[in-house]
Design a protein around this motif. Sequence first.
Motif, mmCIF file in Angstrom:
data_model
loop_
_atom_site.group_PDB
_atom_site.id
_atom_site.type_symbol
_atom_site.label_atom_id
_atom_site.label_comp_id
_atom_site.label_asym_id
_atom_site.label_seq_id
_atom_site.Cartn_x
_atom_site.Cartn_y
_atom_site.Cartn_z
ATOM 1 N N GLU A 260 0.831 -1.198 0.000
ATOM 2 C CA GLU A 260 0.000 0.000 0.000
ATOM 3 C C GLU A 260 0.876 1.262 0.000
ATOM 4 O OE1 GLU A 260 -3.130 -0.282 2.808
ATOM 5 O OE2 GLU A 260 -4.070 1.596 2.152
ATOM 6 N N THR A 261 1.972 1.213 0.721
ATOM 7 C CA THR A 261 2.903 2.353 0.734
ATOM 8 C C THR A 261 3.476 2.565 -0.666
ATOM 9 O OG1 THR A 261 3.479 1.954 3.045
ATOM 10 C CG2 THR A 261 5.050 3.232 1.745
ATOM 11 N N ALA A 262 3.949 1.477 -1.267
ATOM 12 C CA ALA A 262 4.567 1.590 -2.599
ATOM 13 C C ALA A 262 3.584 2.152 -3.618
ATOM 14 C CB ALA A 262 5.086 0.221 -3.041
ATOM 15 N N ASP A 263 2.317 1.812 -3.468
ATOM 16 C CA ASP A 263 1.305 2.294 -4.412
ATOM 17 C C ASP A 263 0.916 3.751 -4.177
ATOM 18 O OD1 ASP A 263 1.227 -0.099 -5.723
ATOM 19 O OD2 ASP A 263 -0.580 -0.845 -4.722
ATOM 20 N N SER A 264 1.271 4.288 -3.003
ATOM 21 C CA SER A 264 0.739 5.612 -2.686
ATOM 22 C C SER A 264 1.784 6.722 -2.653
ATOM 23 C CB SER A 264 -0.011 5.570 -1.345
ATOM 24 O OG SER A 264 0.909 5.427 -0.282
ATOM 25 N N VAL A 265 3.064 6.396 -2.796
ATOM 26 C CA VAL A 265 4.084 7.451 -2.699
ATOM 27 C C VAL A 265 4.900 7.555 -3.993
ATOM 28 C CG1 VAL A 265 4.309 7.062 -0.209
ATOM 29 C CG2 VAL A 265 5.932 5.974 -1.767
ATOM 30 N N ASP A 266 5.623 8.681 -4.113
ATOM 31 C CA ASP A 266 6.496 8.817 -5.284
ATOM 32 C C ASP A 266 7.959 8.981 -4.878
ATOM 33 O OD1 ASP A 266 6.461 11.397 -4.324
ATOM 34 O OD2 ASP A 266 5.678 12.322 -6.146
ATOM 35 N N VAL A 267 8.286 8.500 -3.691
ATOM 36 C CA VAL A 267 9.689 8.442 -3.255
ATOM 37 C C VAL A 267 10.088 6.971 -3.180
ATOM 38 C CG1 VAL A 267 9.549 10.585 -1.916
ATOM 39 C CG2 VAL A 267 9.061 8.395 -0.797
ATOM 40 N N PRO A 268 11.399 6.680 -3.143
ATOM 41 C CA PRO A 268 11.825 5.279 -3.037
ATOM 42 C C PRO A 268 11.308 4.646 -1.740
ATOM 43 C CG PRO A 268 13.670 6.686 -3.668
ATOM 44 C CD PRO A 268 12.544 7.598 -3.289
ATOM 45 N N VAL A 269 10.970 3.373 -1.852
ATOM 46 C CA VAL A 269 10.423 2.638 -0.705
ATOM 47 C C VAL A 269 11.393 1.526 -0.297
ATOM 48 C CG1 VAL A 269 8.538 1.156 0.092
ATOM 49 C CG2 VAL A 269 8.044 3.142 -1.371
ATOM 50 N N ALA A 270 11.668 1.483 1.003
ATOM 51 C CA ALA A 270 12.547 0.451 1.547
ATOM 52 C C ALA A 270 11.770 -0.396 2.549
ATOM 53 C CB ALA A 270 13.751 1.102 2.238
ATOM 54 N N ALA A 271 12.299 -1.572 2.841
ATOM 55 C CA ALA A 271 11.739 -2.402 3.909
ATOM 56 C C ALA A 271 12.900 -3.024 4.673
ATOM 57 C CB ALA A 271 10.834 -3.480 3.335
ATOM 58 N N TYR A 272 12.698 -3.219 5.964
ATOM 59 C CA TYR A 272 13.746 -3.760 6.821
ATOM 60 C C TYR A 272 13.356 -5.173 7.234
ATOM 61 C CZ TYR A 272 17.580 -3.277 10.315
ATOM 62 O OH TYR A 272 18.736 -3.396 11.046
ATOM 63 N N GLN A 273 14.117 -6.133 6.719
ATOM 64 C CA GLN A 273 13.949 -7.528 7.153
ATOM 65 C C GLN A 273 14.730 -7.634 8.467
ATOM 66 O OE1 GLN A 273 15.900 -10.638 4.750
ATOM 67 N NE2 GLN A 273 13.961 -11.753 4.836
ATOM 68 N N VAL A 274 14.012 -7.609 9.573
ATOM 69 C CA VAL A 274 14.657 -7.358 10.876
ATOM 70 C C VAL A 274 15.260 -8.616 11.493
ATOM 71 C CG1 VAL A 274 13.177 -5.360 11.298
ATOM 72 C CG2 VAL A 274 12.517 -7.620 12.196
ATOM 73 N N SER A 275 15.889 -8.385 12.640
ATOM 74 C CA SER A 275 16.658 -9.436 13.310
ATOM 75 C C SER A 275 15.851 -10.711 13.570
ATOM 76 C CB SER A 275 17.212 -8.886 14.626
ATOM 77 O OG SER A 275 16.154 -8.430 15.464
ATOM 78 N N GLY A 276 14.593 -10.564 13.964
ATOM 79 C CA GLY A 276 13.784 -11.747 14.252
ATOM 80 C C GLY A 276 13.431 -12.525 12.995
ATOM 81 N N GLU A 277 13.262 -11.808 11.898
ATOM 82 C CA GLU A 277 12.987 -12.481 10.627
ATOM 83 C C GLU A 277 14.211 -13.313 10.226
ATOM 84 O OE1 GLU A 277 11.466 -8.382 8.979
ATOM 85 O OE2 GLU A 277 10.721 -9.925 7.635
ATOM 86 N N ILE A 303 9.681 -9.586 -0.448
ATOM 87 C CA ILE A 303 9.705 -8.200 0.041
ATOM 88 C C ILE A 303 9.844 -7.232 -1.142
ATOM 89 C CG2 ILE A 303 11.004 -6.563 1.472
ATOM 90 C CD1 ILE A 303 11.733 -9.086 3.251
ATOM 91 N N HIS A 304 10.692 -7.594 -2.087
ATOM 92 C CA HIS A 304 10.804 -6.772 -3.308
ATOM 93 C C HIS A 304 9.476 -6.765 -4.065
ATOM 94 C CE1 HIS A 304 14.873 -5.347 -3.553
ATOM 95 N NE2 HIS A 304 15.417 -6.533 -3.507
ATOM 96 N N ARG A 305 8.909 -7.963 -4.228
ATOM 97 C CA ARG A 305 7.656 -8.094 -4.994
ATOM 98 C C ARG A 305 6.543 -7.263 -4.377
ATOM 99 N NH1 ARG A 305 6.138 -13.204 -3.620
ATOM 100 N NH2 ARG A 305 4.798 -12.091 -2.185
ATOM 101 N N ALA A 306 6.549 -7.164 -3.050
ATOM 102 C CA ALA A 306 5.505 -6.409 -2.355
ATOM 103 C C ALA A 306 5.700 -4.897 -2.485
ATOM 104 C CB ALA A 306 5.468 -6.809 -0.884
ATOM 105 N N GLY A 307 6.824 -4.471 -3.084
ATOM 106 C CA GLY A 307 6.953 -3.048 -3.369
ATOM 107 C C GLY A 307 8.203 -2.349 -2.876
#
Length: 333
Positions: A260-277, A303-307
Amino acid sequence: MGFPVERPRRLRRTPALRRLVAETRLHPAGLVLPLFVLEGADEPTPIASMPGVVQHSRASLRAAAREAVELGLGGVMLFGIPATRDASGSGASDPDGILNVGVADLRDEVGAELVVMADLCLDEFTDHGHCGVLDADGWVDNDATLVRYAEMAMALADAGVDVVGTSGMMDGQVGVVRSALDEVGAQHVSVLAYAAKYASAAYGPFREAVDSQLTGDRRAYQQDAANRRESMREVRLDIEEGADLVMVKPASLYLDILRETADSVDVPVAAYQVSGEYAMVEAAAERGWIDRDRMVVESITSIHRAGAGIVLTYWAAEVARWISEGRISEGKA
Ligand code: PBG
């Protein structure tokens, strides 16, 4: 009997066909490696709950950054672990504090060849382990914390950082950090806003990694897993305040928020695959319950596929090596 007219399986027949039609591809430039540097350490110290990840010495930090350059990674995200802590987290804004010294080391080591990012938060530096300073009743004081974040931003800019990751979840933090950077002539330093950051059990191993002093949790400032709309509000506010990039964290449990974030913004989107993952996969693999390498690739691909164009992952260097060896495109990982 009617045979199928459409046969999607045709394009799945061989590794070469699957490679041709892949909609999502892993590339080292899209991966960012989080790194820990421990003040006073002579050699790297293993982190038990994150097998394969270490608290670096200043020398081994340089070597890790050099390797990141050679692998073509997108960047590194640095966390500092100080030898002493206090109520205001003064080490965070001290030019001789371990995070600022580490950033300067990285800058010196890699020059312009690698994006140097640093965590902009007080939790590693406070003796109570919270992301901000506390008021008289023990609550995290939002606006007093913003003053500390501004000081930290200026110190990190001085040390030569490219990107500051505002991860404390204080209201108004992106705007305050942006103004502080501009005030000291650091218009070139970017802000990666941890825009949608949830109060997650998946940060557990990170607490060991940074020797966190926290008792309790961060639910009074990080988001509730139950909420989706709230993330859209956080993302909107951060962009209005000047965020150059926005991040969703954790990644795998919040892929809906990421999309939803990737679909709604026009800046680069990152995600953090965190320590527990990271730890969950490593632990299950250690028991022989899952195929580790395939799980690593599948999780980052998802995670890439999701945006997310950018993924922060503790597997960044290893996956970059697999990519350069052709293991992933040949379906061997
Ligand atoms: C805050 C910060 C945290 C993580 C990244 N930045 C800890 C927290 O919010 O509790 C967690 C990263 C991970 O779990 O890998 N400085």
